[in-house]
Design a protein around this motif. Structure first.
Motif, mmCIF file in Angstrom:
data_model
loop_
_atom_site.group_PDB
_atom_site.id
_atom_site.type_symbol
_atom_site.label_atom_id
_atom_site.label_comp_id
_atom_site.label_asym_id
_atom_site.label_seq_id
_atom_site.Cartn_x
_atom_site.Cartn_y
_atom_site.Cartn_z
ATOM 1 N N VAL A 46 -20.267 12.607 1.401
ATOM 2 C CA VAL A 46 -20.468 13.927 2.253
ATOM 3 C C VAL A 46 -20.788 13.683 3.446
ATOM 4 O O VAL A 46 -20.059 14.202 4.745
ATOM 5 N N ALA A 47 -21.513 12.601 3.910
ATOM 6 C CA ALA A 47 -21.813 12.438 5.405
ATOM 7 C C ALA A 47 -20.294 11.913 6.108
ATOM 8 O O ALA A 47 -20.305 12.326 7.206
ATOM 9 N N TRP A 48 -19.716 11.225 5.258
ATOM 10 C CA TRP A 48 -18.472 10.508 5.981
ATOM 11 C C TRP A 48 -17.610 11.756 6.324
ATOM 12 O O TRP A 48 -16.902 11.624 7.172
ATOM 13 N N ARG A 49 -17.208 12.312 5.076
ATOM 14 C CA ARG A 49 -16.128 13.555 5.433
ATOM 15 C C ARG A 49 -16.556 14.637 6.381
ATOM 16 O O ARG A 49 -15.615 14.954 7.275
ATOM 17 N N GLU A 50 -17.837 14.930 6.805
ATOM 18 C CA GLU A 50 -18.365 15.786 7.534
ATOM 19 C C GLU A 50 -18.438 14.995 9.061
ATOM 20 O O GLU A 50 -18.221 15.806 9.928
ATOM 21 N N GLU A 51 -18.471 13.995 9.108
ATOM 22 C CA GLU A 51 -18.513 13.329 10.283
ATOM 23 C C GLU A 51 -16.892 13.180 10.784
ATOM 24 O O GLU A 51 -16.587 13.292 11.970
ATOM 25 N N ALA A 52 -16.171 12.794 9.696
ATOM 26 C CA ALA A 52 -14.585 12.908 10.426
ATOM 27 C C ALA A 52 -14.163 14.209 10.799
ATOM 28 O O ALA A 52 -13.552 14.430 11.757
ATOM 29 N N ALA A 53 -14.781 15.308 10.019
ATOM 30 C CA ALA A 53 -14.498 16.715 10.555
ATOM 31 C C ALA A 53 -14.851 17.102 11.752
ATOM 32 O O ALA A 53 -14.509 17.836 12.556
ATOM 33 N N ALA A 54 -16.156 16.381 12.011
ATOM 34 C CA ALA A 54 -16.716 16.769 13.407
ATOM 35 C C ALA A 54 -16.146 16.025 14.523
ATOM 36 O O ALA A 54 -15.983 16.583 15.600
ATOM 37 N N VAL A 55 -15.808 14.685 14.402
ATOM 38 C CA VAL A 55 -15.511 14.119 15.482
ATOM 39 C C VAL A 55 -14.050 14.271 15.891
ATOM 40 O O VAL A 55 -13.643 14.261 16.845
ATOM 41 N N LYS A 56 -13.209 14.116 14.597
ATOM 42 C CA LYS A 56 -11.667 14.402 14.753
ATOM 43 C C LYS A 56 -11.005 13.124 15.247
ATOM 44 O O LYS A 56 -11.661 12.318 16.211
ATOM 45 N N ARG A 57 -9.713 13.078 14.959
ATOM 46 C CA ARG A 57 -8.869 12.052 15.678
ATOM 47 C C ARG A 57 -8.334 12.862 16.760
ATOM 48 O O ARG A 57 -8.045 14.068 16.674
ATOM 49 N N ALA A 58 -8.029 12.078 18.016
ATOM 50 C CA ALA A 58 -7.472 12.589 18.983
ATOM 51 C C ALA A 58 -6.262 13.342 18.801
ATOM 52 O O ALA A 58 -6.319 14.453 19.614
ATOM 53 N N ALA A 59 -5.532 13.182 18.048
ATOM 54 C CA ALA A 59 -4.047 14.182 17.795
ATOM 55 C C ALA A 59 -4.447 15.461 17.180
ATOM 56 O O ALA A 59 -3.637 16.179 17.258
ATOM 57 N N PHE A 60 -5.576 15.352 16.512
ATOM 58 C CA PHE A 60 -6.116 16.817 16.056
ATOM 59 C C PHE A 60 -7.115 17.401 16.581
ATOM 60 O O PHE A 60 -7.782 18.197 15.709
ATOM 61 N N GLN A 61 -7.508 17.052 17.648
ATOM 62 C CA GLN A 61 -8.756 17.672 18.172
ATOM 63 C C GLN A 61 -8.632 19.214 18.121
ATOM 64 O O GLN A 61 -9.709 19.954 18.159
ATOM 65 N N ASP A 62 -7.456 19.827 18.520
ATOM 66 C CA ASP A 62 -7.280 21.204 18.413
ATOM 67 C C ASP A 62 -7.053 21.971 16.909
ATOM 68 O O ASP A 62 -7.253 23.085 16.783
ATOM 69 N N GLN A 63 -7.718 21.157 15.961
ATOM 70 C CA GLN A 63 -7.421 21.630 14.564
ATOM 71 C C GLN A 63 -8.760 21.834 14.089
ATOM 72 O O GLN A 63 -9.828 20.912 14.179
ATOM 73 N N ASP A 64 -9.101 22.782 12.919
ATOM 74 C CA ASP A 64 -10.200 22.862 12.282
ATOM 75 C C ASP A 64 -10.095 22.128 11.045
ATOM 76 O O ASP A 64 -9.178 22.322 10.214
ATOM 77 N N TYR A 65 -10.997 21.065 10.807
ATOM 78 C CA TYR A 65 -10.759 20.165 9.568
ATOM 79 C C TYR A 65 -11.307 20.943 8.328
ATOM 80 O O TYR A 65 -12.439 21.835 8.483
ATOM 81 N N TRP A 66 -10.890 20.530 7.309
ATOM 82 C CA TRP A 66 -11.370 21.289 5.697
ATOM 83 C C TRP A 66 -12.765 20.530 5.672
ATOM 84 O O TRP A 66 -13.629 21.340 5.427
ATOM 85 N N GLY A 67 -12.752 19.245 5.681
ATOM 86 C CA GLY A 67 -13.992 18.765 5.623
ATOM 87 C C GLY A 67 -15.110 18.715 4.563
ATOM 88 O O GLY A 67 -16.156 18.789 4.406
ATOM 89 N N ARG A 68 -14.254 19.114 2.964
ATOM 90 C CA ARG A 68 -14.928 19.339 1.734
ATOM 91 C C ARG A 68 -14.288 18.602 0.861
ATOM 92 O O ARG A 68 -13.205 18.176 1.010
ATOM 93 N N PRO A 69 -14.541 18.551 -0.417
ATOM 94 C CA PRO A 69 -13.983 17.858 -1.458
ATOM 95 C C PRO A 69 -12.472 18.548 -1.358
ATOM 96 O O PRO A 69 -12.346 20.040 -1.270
ATOM 97 N N VAL A 70 -11.374 17.820 -1.895
ATOM 98 C CA VAL A 70 -10.120 18.549 -1.922
ATOM 99 C C VAL A 70 -9.760 18.672 -3.427
ATOM 100 O O VAL A 70 -9.705 17.597 -4.170
ATOM 101 N N PRO A 71 -9.351 19.821 -3.626
ATOM 102 C CA PRO A 71 -8.933 19.888 -4.972
ATOM 103 C C PRO A 71 -7.235 19.648 -5.466
ATOM 104 O O PRO A 71 -6.812 19.020 -4.282
#
Length: 261
Positions: A46-71
């Motif tokens: 949970v901590a890792w997926r949410e950190e990645a979604a908040a920090v983001k990769r530079a190429a995706f800074q303008d995107q909203d990350y899902w940041g949850r379990p992926v079905p």
């Protein structure tokens, strides 16, 4: 869910028992996917997926990350399943779709399209119009793990989701393509616990491995096919080539009774 259970007896999304309690009770893939996406049972993930979604990769800074379990992704009447490892931090964890948004997914969807199992050769985001034909994609771990390495405990906590998904697919499921050794080792115990006769000693993973599990009562036999994972490490070095993956998927399609290119 049984509404007669006493208050406090039902594990919440942040409890370790949440998947084991709720997943087996789901009566359809829609219900399963909805519950899965709210799971918070593994604190490190949970901590890792949410950190990645908040920090983001530079190429995706303008995107909203899902940041949850992926079905899982694919039709409920699929006769073929593809089991991977876990979502990538800036792939599925960003897009919310299994195997979508990273190089491994690009390779896989190109192969699926070449066989006729995907409507297009690319999968960029959840609204891109992609549909799968007779195949469903899933994984043993549904949250992005640090360094792409879930722990055994995280794998086991998440396993009820995979078990329930395969059970809901079981009336029509004929073949499972397993991408990589992690998925292979995670899948075999799930199938054994579901009543499948898994050989002893357990079959060894390898590209091109093919194991036939006998039919269960009232069911049909299940074919397990092994393929190297389409990670960049494997595809860049030539350990896994496009023809190699296409051959495995084409065999799975034939076993699943699907028309293949």
């Amino acid at each position: 869910m049984d509404d007669t259970e006493p208050v406090g007896a039902v594990p919440g999304p942040g409890d370790r028992g949440f998947p084991a309690h709720h997943a087996p009770r789901c009566t359809g893939l829609g219900e399963l996917d909805a519950l899965l996406t709210g799971c918070r049972a593994c604190p490190r993930l949970v901590a890792w997926r949410e950190e990645a979604a908040a920090v983001k990769r530079a190429a995706f800074q303008d995107q909203d990350y899902w940041g949850r379990p992926v079905p899982g992704f694919g039709p409920s009447d699929a006769t073929v399943a593809v089991v991977g490892l876990a979502p990538a931090a800036h792939g599925g964890n960003r897009t919310g779709r299994m195997f979508t948004g990273d190089a491994a997914g690009d390779f896989l969807f190109a192969a699926l399209h070449a066989v006729g199992l995907a409507s297009q050769p690319t999968s960029e985001h959840a609204g891109d119009g992609l549909t799968l034909h007779g195949v469903r994609l899933t994984s043993p771990v549904h949250c992005a793990p640090p360094a792409n390495r879930p722990t055994p405990g995280e794998r086991d906590t998440c396993s009820p989701w995979l078990a329930a998904e395969l059970d809901l697919l079981s009336p029509g499921l004929r073949a499972v393509v397993v991408l990589g050794g992690f998925g292979w080792q995670a899948l075999l115990p799930v199938l054994a616990e579901a009543g499948r006769q898994v050989p002893r000693p357990r079959p060894v993973f390898g590209h091109g491995a093919h194991v036939v599990l006998p039919a269960t009562e009232g069911g049909q036999e299940l074919h397990l096919l092994g393929s190297y994972h389409p990670s960049q490490r494997n595809t860049f070095t030539g350990r896994l080539t496009m023809p190699m993956l296409v051959d495995v998927l084409r065999e799975a399609a034939a076993l699943g009774g699907l028309p293949a290119s």
